[in-house]
Design a protein around this motif. Sequence first.
Motif, PDB file in Angstrom:
ATOM      1  N   LEU A  63     -11.533  17.436   3.663  1.00 30.37           N
ATOM      2  CA  LEU A  63     -11.082  17.904   2.348  1.00 30.37           C
ATOM      3  C   LEU A  63      -9.814  18.757   2.483  1.00 30.37           C
ATOM      4  O   LEU A  63      -8.879  18.629   1.680  1.00 30.37           O
ATOM      5  N   SER A  64      -9.774  19.608   3.489  1.00 31.44           N
ATOM      6  CA  SER A  64      -8.591  20.446   3.715  1.00 31.44           C
ATOM      7  C   SER A  64      -7.368  19.594   4.001  1.00 31.44           C
ATOM      8  O   SER A  64      -6.263  19.867   3.503  1.00 31.44           O
ATOM      9  N   ALA A  65      -7.557  18.537   4.799  1.00 36.01           N
ATOM     10  CA  ALA A  65      -6.440  17.637   5.099  1.00 36.01           C
ATOM     11  C   ALA A  65      -5.945  16.938   3.833  1.00 36.01           C
ATOM     12  O   ALA A  65      -4.727  16.772   3.638  1.00 36.01           O
ATOM     13  N   ALA A  66      -6.878  16.562   2.962  1.00 33.38           N
ATOM     14  CA  ALA A  66      -6.496  15.904   1.708  1.00 33.38           C
ATOM     15  C   ALA A  66      -5.731  16.858   0.792  1.00 33.38           C
ATOM     16  O   ALA A  66      -4.790  16.455   0.096  1.00 33.38           O
TER      17      ALA A  66
ATOM     18  N   MET B 161       0.864  -1.199   0.000  1.00 31.96           N
ATOM     19  CA  MET B 161       0.000   0.000   0.000  1.00 31.96           C
ATOM     20  C   MET B 161       0.898   1.247   0.000  1.00 31.96           C
ATOM     21  O   MET B 161       1.846   1.336   0.776  1.00 31.96           O
ATOM     22  N   THR B 162       0.593   2.200  -0.898  1.00 27.68           N
ATOM     23  CA  THR B 162       1.416   3.401  -1.038  1.00 27.68           C
ATOM     24  C   THR B 162       1.115   4.417   0.065  1.00 27.68           C
ATOM     25  O   THR B 162       0.123   4.308   0.800  1.00 27.68           O
ATOM     26  N   VAL B 163       1.985   5.433   0.120  1.00 26.17           N
ATOM     27  CA  VAL B 163       1.806   6.493   1.118  1.00 26.17           C
ATOM     28  C   VAL B 163       0.511   7.250   0.881  1.00 26.17           C
ATOM     29  O   VAL B 163      -0.240   7.559   1.832  1.00 26.17           O
ATOM     30  N   ASP B 164       0.218   7.560  -0.401  1.00 31.46           N
ATOM     31  CA  ASP B 164      -1.017   8.286  -0.712  1.00 31.46           C
ATOM     32  C   ASP B 164      -2.255   7.484  -0.305  1.00 31.46           C
ATOM     33  O   ASP B 164      -3.243   8.043   0.203  1.00 31.46           O
ATOM     34  N   GLN B 165      -2.196   6.182  -0.534  1.00 29.24           N
ATOM     35  CA  GLN B 165      -3.333   5.343  -0.140  1.00 29.24           C
ATOM     36  C   GLN B 165      -3.519   5.353   1.379  1.00 29.24           C
ATOM     37  O   GLN B 165      -4.651   5.452   1.879  1.00 29.24           O
ATOM     38  N   LEU B 166      -2.417   5.264   2.100  1.00 29.06           N
ATOM     39  CA  LEU B 166      -2.506   5.310   3.561  1.00 29.06           C
ATOM     40  C   LEU B 166      -3.073   6.642   4.051  1.00 29.06           C
ATOM     41  O   LEU B 166      -3.921   6.683   4.955  1.00 29.06           O
ATOM     42  N   TRP B 167      -2.622   7.737   3.428  1.00 27.25           N
ATOM     43  CA  TRP B 167      -3.101   9.060   3.830  1.00 27.25           C
ATOM     44  C   TRP B 167      -4.614   9.202   3.612  1.00 27.25           C
ATOM     45  O   TRP B 167      -5.330   9.675   4.505  1.00 27.25           O
ATOM     46  N   ILE B 168      -5.101   8.819   2.435  1.00 24.57           N
ATOM     47  CA  ILE B 168      -6.529   9.004   2.155  1.00 24.57           C
ATOM     48  C   ILE B 168      -7.373   8.096   3.038  1.00 24.57           C
ATOM     49  O   ILE B 168      -8.455   8.487   3.509  1.00 24.57           O
ATOM     50  N   ILE B 169      -6.878   6.886   3.319  1.00 24.61           N
ATOM     51  CA  ILE B 169      -7.616   5.984   4.210  1.00 24.61           C
ATOM     52  C   ILE B 169      -7.656   6.554   5.624  1.00 24.61           C
ATOM     53  O   ILE B 169      -8.703   6.535   6.298  1.00 24.61           O
ATOM     54  N   LEU B 170      -6.536   7.103   6.087  1.00 27.02           N
ATOM     55  CA  LEU B 170      -6.505   7.705   7.423  1.00 27.02           C
ATOM     56  C   LEU B 170      -7.427   8.923   7.514  1.00 27.02           C
ATOM     57  O   LEU B 170      -8.128   9.119   8.511  1.00 27.02           O
ATOM     58  N   ILE B 171      -7.425   9.742   6.464  1.00 31.27           N
ATOM     59  CA  ILE B 171      -8.285  10.936   6.461  1.00 31.27           C
ATOM     60  C   ILE B 171      -9.759  10.534   6.488  1.00 31.27           C
ATOM     61  O   ILE B 171     -10.561  11.087   7.256  1.00 31.27           O
ATOM     62  N   LEU B 172     -10.124   9.562   5.652  1.00 34.56           N
ATOM     63  CA  LEU B 172     -11.519   9.115   5.626  1.00 34.56           C
ATOM     64  C   LEU B 172     -11.902   8.416   6.925  1.00 34.56           C
ATOM     65  O   LEU B 172     -13.033   8.584   7.412  1.00 34.56           O
TER      66      LEU B 172
END
Length: 577
Positions: free
Chosen positions: A34-37, A1-12
């Motif tokens: 949305l701001s965090a993304a 799992m990539t860093v971007d995938q981890l970030w969006i999953i954590l944000i959601l």
Amino acid sequence: MTVDQLWIILILAGAMAAFALNRWRTEVVAVAALSAAVLAGLVNFSSVFAGFSNSAVITVVEILMLTQLLARSGLVDRVARPILSRLASERQLILFLACGGAGLSVFMNNIGALAIMLPLAYAGCRRLGVAPQTVLMPLSFATLLGGMCSLIGTPANLVVSGAREENLGAPMGFFVFAVVGLPAVLAGLLWLGLFHGERGARGSGGGEHPREEDEAVERIVFEWPVSKDAAWVGKSLEEIEREESIEILNVVRREEFVFARRDDIRLQAGDIIVLAAPHRLFDRLWKGDENSVGDHRAWPIREAVVTPSSVVLGSTVGSIAPFDTHSVEVIGVRGANLRVDGRFADIKISIGDVLLLQGDDDAFAGALEQAGCLALAGRSDTPPGRITPFAAIALGCGILLSATQITPPEIAFGLSLAGMAIAGAASLPELLRRIDWRVVIMLAALIPLAHAFETTGAAAAMAGPILQLALSDKVMLALALWAVATLITPFLNNVATAAILAPIALAAAEASNASPDMLLLAVAAGASTDFLTPFGHHNNTVVMGAAGYELRDFLRRGAPLTVITGVVTVLSLAIFY
């Protein structure tokens, strides 16, 4: 799992947790996510406001405006009241309201359908002597079921359709949702009619109050000055409460609260008491000779429910500016979660609270319109005024254009509104001011997040475990997605649920032999299967406050309907796909 995938999953996941805690406004949570993304580089600056130009968001705004016009038109009220006058039992009333609520929800948003049917529900309850808590939960459930049948029935369906259009090049058809929605509505109405109307109404006319066993949840909180001739002077609080079946919450004497053991406090002339009492005692005190309220006694008492878009939410009873401006007085409040820590004027208003109001007839309509509250059947109901059919005609034309795919939905309903504005039947600035913008902002903020969830590959990564769990069988996949949506929608909301799960459904369809439409419909149906809690959907919140339900009431009545809806949904998908 990539860093971007981890970030969006954590944000959601963080957004889901914030939604579930229900401590912050939903649109604030969505904008924060949305701001965090954006800060994480998952959403481009150029895409931050893309949600506001999305066809789903535009259609939601248009439907909210048309629903306002239809609710004001008086058409539904005029058609329904002759039928209402012929109903003779509790079961007939429940079926009538449930069918009406479900039917309206097919062509408008759920909360709009509930707003139109609530006054009819109260009128029917008063005529048959039926307690509102008997019928309001079935009505709310029916509006949620009806919204499953069409593209515009609920914003979640528009989100699912938008996800399909973005990925497959075409949106869902207007009535494609009826593949699962119509069987679910029929099965749900059968359940509501058979198992929510066990008792016939006592009497067939003139019922003024709920039955005694239901009065506990119908209690009104109000303030009453004790006159020198009142029968309660000299009696202790415990004695009065025992005799009258009421609860005295506070006693104010010479502008100070009286603190002592309840059996030691004896009322004196001039005391002001804050109490919770049934309708019969409220009427006796407020209208009786012992209560000196001056000429106001001649004014009718009306009831209004606080809606999710009301400007009075969070205000105290004593600080509601629209009522002060129009000289309308709040004389009582009824609600499931009323908290009384001081005087009556200090009570905070919540969604679903029923306000008992008194004031001049001419000022009443203006006060409610400005406050964003919904008038219920009052003690002196007036017949509906002049019918204005333009809203129904405009909505019908929009549905026809959209259903026949002559124009996209956002264009079809935009033309309907433009036609009404040109004909002078609608004031667009006024309608825009009265929209519940929280839903619109939340939806517009979630759309770029859902897009990032898909484009980063996080949706495909999340689809993997679901595929393994379902053994790549399309029916099991549909069941799994429906179950996940049903479990999380009470803690989020149907829009957020659809926005998060639609990309996962599309990724699962691509990785298996399942139809994308089949899995998207499972997500849409699950997002609308919200019968287990009072806080997952605004309609449930409104009826909880209005009828005094508790969480266990939703669990007890909603669990069987949830199972029925799930079975019917999966069977329908298996047959048609």
